[in-house]
Structures are given as structure tokens and as C-alpha cells.
Design a protein around this motif. Structure first.
Motif, short mmCIF file in Angstrom:
data_model
loop_
_atom_site.label_atom_id
_atom_site.label_comp_id
_atom_site.label_asym_id
_atom_site.label_seq_id
_atom_site.Cartn_x
_atom_site.Cartn_y
_atom_site.Cartn_z
N ILE A 2 -1.18 12.01 4.58
CA ILE A 2 -0.45 10.52 4.90
C ILE A 2 -0.19 10.40 6.23
N GLN B 292 -0.82 16.40 0.34
CA GLN B 292 -0.95 15.03 0.68
C GLN B 292 0.06 14.42 1.62
N TYR C 87 -6.86 4.28 4.48
CA TYR C 87 -6.01 3.64 5.34
C TYR C 87 -6.67 3.20 6.72
N SER D 146 -2.85 9.95 8.56
CA SER D 146 -3.63 8.39 8.20
C SER D 146 -2.52 7.42 8.75
N LEU E 267 1.13 4.03 -2.94
CA LEU E 267 1.03 5.49 -2.23
C LEU E 267 2.16 6.41 -2.68
N SER F 9 0.79 -1.18 -0.09
CA SER F 9 0.06 -0.17 0.04
C SER F 9 0.88 1.17 -0.05
N ILE F 10 1.93 1.18 0.71
CA ILE F 10 3.02 2.38 0.77
C ILE F 10 3.58 2.68 -0.63
N VAL G 220 -7.38 9.20 1.24
CA VAL G 220 -6.46 8.63 1.72
C VAL G 220 -6.61 8.11 2.95
N PHE H 228 -5.23 5.09 -3.27
CA PHE H 228 -4.05 5.59 -2.80
C PHE H 228 -3.12 6.10 -3.94
#
Length: 366
Positions: A50, A46, A348, A53, A27, A23-24, A344, A336
Motif C-alpha cells: 500500500i 499488504q 492504484y 502504491s 482498502l 478507495s482508501i 493493489v 482493493f
């Protein structure tokens, strides 16, 4: 106090780091494409979202999801209240009164409604021992799912309404709802669209987008221009793309290329290879979430996973499909990848709940 904020090492061993790492990566890929679409200004915002999140993810995995279940009604009704407040006092963006502003930050409560619906339907199904085909149970579930959706329609936001509908559809299907009811639901939606086609609920731009989807060449210089420019950009990317260069065709000529049409940026800069790479990463996450859902110790955990999978599958298919003319254009973002803080954060939060289910599917003696 500090001990309460530390995750037990035995639980940490059960955490699916693969899902979190992938997922990262998605992202980070999204951040690169947001930069290519709109420059550095949106990146700083953003990054702030993040950071928030990831902090929320850590807090959510600390708490056993069976305890979170007790707080679901509070979260659900608070979300409904925020939707009602936004309906009358929110900020209008792209024709929908769906945003609340807090200084430099903007929040879209309808994004949280997706999560509220998943959690409430999952809780009720758990309380019902998964017996969805009982008429009373089905009506209760439909009412809880329908309340936020009705308010979102009135904002009006057709894109998020569609996501909520397919979240519920996916969860009902996994829960074992009779296929006759599912088919009947689809027929009801088609009938409802026909009924409201000439009513005030049917927004002019919704109608234009549907007509443009049915007949793409009918208004190429009007509502169909965004799609045409998107397809030109994606086509120019070919197999390998033009690389990480700024000031590209899509960034200049496709509106909302950092949000709704981010896949056009991906297609132009990274080509077919980049698109396949992203879909592969999505596929790995979905496969692992399916495994967690299948091994969950209760209905609540399984349905959380089903809701997450439904959200992602529909959002991915719809977002990519609309940039290449296979789906009607809506304001649905790519998970993402697209720019947007509320999306976002809620993605998450959903992912944290899935990881929570996976961490606690086995009994651990403390």
C-alpha cells in the motif's frame, strides 16, 4: 528539484478527492477482512504494498497523462517481455507459472498486463481518432490486445485471461464497435472453448470448475467443496453478520479466504449489510469515473476510464458471483479488498491515471 515533486495548487483543485478517499475506505475494509481471514502476518506485507502504491499514485498524477501516452509502447512491450520471461522462469503458484520473486516480495506480471492492454488500446484508439469500425484499425487493436492474453493463457491463468478479455470488450463497446462484431466475438469464444475442451490447453482444474459450476452437486466433496463451504459461511452471516471475531468458519474451512474468497469473509462477518455497504462504495467510484470519462478532453483519457470501469465491473461481479455459486470459480480477486500486492499496485496505478485524466480535462493557464 523539489518543485518538480510538488503538485500545482490549481491542478490540486481539480483532483477528485472523493474517489481517492472512498478507495482508501475500501482498502481499510479489505485490511480488516484480511486480518479476520488470515491473521496479522499478511497485513504487514499488504501495508508495504500500500505504501509503494500510494507513492506511485503521487508520481503518476504529477505527470500529464498526455505525456504518459508517449511512454505507453515501452511499458506495453516491457510487460510482454516480463510475461514471456515469467512463462519460462517464473514461480509456480496454484498450478500457474505466473510469479516472479524478488527476495520477500512476489510480483505477478499478468496484473500489469491488464494495465498495459488498457493503455495500449487507449493510445491506438486515440491515434485512430476513435475509428474502431475500420477493418484495419480493428485488427491492429485485436493484435495488441491478444498478444498478452495469449501468453497469460499459456501460463496458464484463466482468471486473468478472462479479465483481459472483458477489459477489451468493454473498451471496444464504449468506442462504438459494431454490435455484430461483439456478438461474433462472443460466439468465437464459445467455439474456441469447445475446440480446446479436450486439448492440452484445457487444464484439468479448469474443466472441473466449469463442470462443478454447471452441476454444483456433482462433486461436493471435491472441486465443489470450496464453494459449498463459502456458501455455508455467507449464509451463517445472515443480515448483520457475526461481527469482527477471529477463527470463524470461513477462515478455517475455505481455502484462499484472504484472496479469491474474501467476499465469503465479508458475508460471514458483516452479513448482507456489509455486502451492500461495499457495493455502494464501489458504485460511487464507478459513477465518478464514468463522469470523468465522459468529460475527458480526448479519446485516450476516455478509453483509460472505460478500461478501468470494465476491469472493476467484471472483477466485482465475477469474484462475488463465484463465492455464491452464480459464476464459475476463477482466481479473480476483489479490487482493493483481496490480499495481494501486485493487484493493489496495479489497481492504484489505474486509479491514478483516471484521476490524472480528471485533473487535466480543463485547460489551466500556468
Amino acid at each position: 528539484m523539489l518543485k518538480k515533486l510538488k503538485l500545482d495548487s490549481r491542478l490540486l483543485k481539480e483532483l477528485d478527492f472523493g474517489i481517492l478517499i472512498i478507495s482508501i475506505i475500501i482498502l481499510a475494509f479489505g485490511m480488516l477482512n484480511i486480518y479476520l481471514a488470515s491473521g496479522i502476518s499478511n497485513i504487514t506485507r499488504q501495508i508495504a504494498w500500500i505504501g509503494i502504491s500510494l507513492g506511485v499514485v503521487y508520481v503518476l498524477i504529477l505527470i500529464d497523462y498526455s505525456l504518459i501516452k508517449n511512454a505507453v509502447p515501452v511499458f506495453y512491450w516491457a510487460t510482454v517481455a516480463s510475461l514471456i520471461f515469467t512463462r519460462y522462469f517464473g514461480v509456480v503458484v496454484n498450478g500457474a507459472r505466473g510469479w516472479l520473486r524478488f527476495g520477500p516480495l512476489s510480483v505477478q506480471p499478468a496484473e500489469f498486463a491488464k494495465l498495459a492492454i488498457i493503455l495500449m488500446v487507449a493510445k491506438k484508439l486515440d491515434d485512430m481518432d476513435g475509428n474502431i469500425n475500420d477493418v484495419k484499425n480493428f485488427l491492429i487493436l485485436a493484435i495488441y490486445a491478444g498478444i498478452p492474453m495469449l501468453i497469460i493463457v499459456l501460463q496458464p491463468d484463466m482468471g486473468l485471461t478472462m479479465i483481459c478479455f472483458f477489459i477489451v470488450l468493454g473498451m471496444f463497446f464504449v468506442a462504438g464497435l459494431d454490435m455484430k462484431v461483439i456478438v461474433g466475438g462472443f460466439m468465437s469464444i464459445i467455439t474456441l472453448v469447445a475446440i480446446v475442451w479436450n486439448s492440452p490447453l484445457m487444464q484439468p482444474h479448469w474443466k472441473k470448475r466449469l463442470l462443478s459450476f454447471i452441476s454444483p452437486g456433482a462433486d461436493e466433496l471435491g472441486i465443489g467443496l470450496q464453494l459449498k463451504q463459502s456458501m455455508i459461511g455467507i449464509g451463517s452471516g445472515g443480515v448483520y453478520g457475526i461481527g469482527p471475531t477471529t477463527g470463524s468458519y470461513v477462515s478455517q474451512f475455505v481455502p484462499e479466504s484472504q484472496t479469491d474468497f474474501i467476499y465469503a469473509i465479508i458475508g460471514e462477518h458483516w452479513g448482507i449489510i456489509g455486502g451492500i455497504f461495499l457495493l455502494l462504495l464501489y458504485g460511487i467510484i464507478l459513477y465518478r469515473v464514468i463522469n470523468i470519462g465522459n468529460s475527458s478532453k480526448d479519446v485516450f483519457g476516455s478509453m483509460i476510464c472505460a478500461g478501468f470501469i470494465s476491469t472493476w465491473i467484471f472483477s466485482i461481479l465475477q469474484n462475488i458471483g463465484m463465492t455464491i455459486g452464480l459464476m464459475p470459480i476463477t482466481g479473480i480477486t476483489l479490487p482493493f479488498i483481496s490480499y495481494g500486492g501486485s493487484a493493489v499496485l496495479t489497481n492504484y496505478m489505474a486509479l491514478a491515471l483516471v484521476l490524472n485524466v480528471g485533473m487535466r480535462r480543463k485547460k489551466i493557464n500556468f
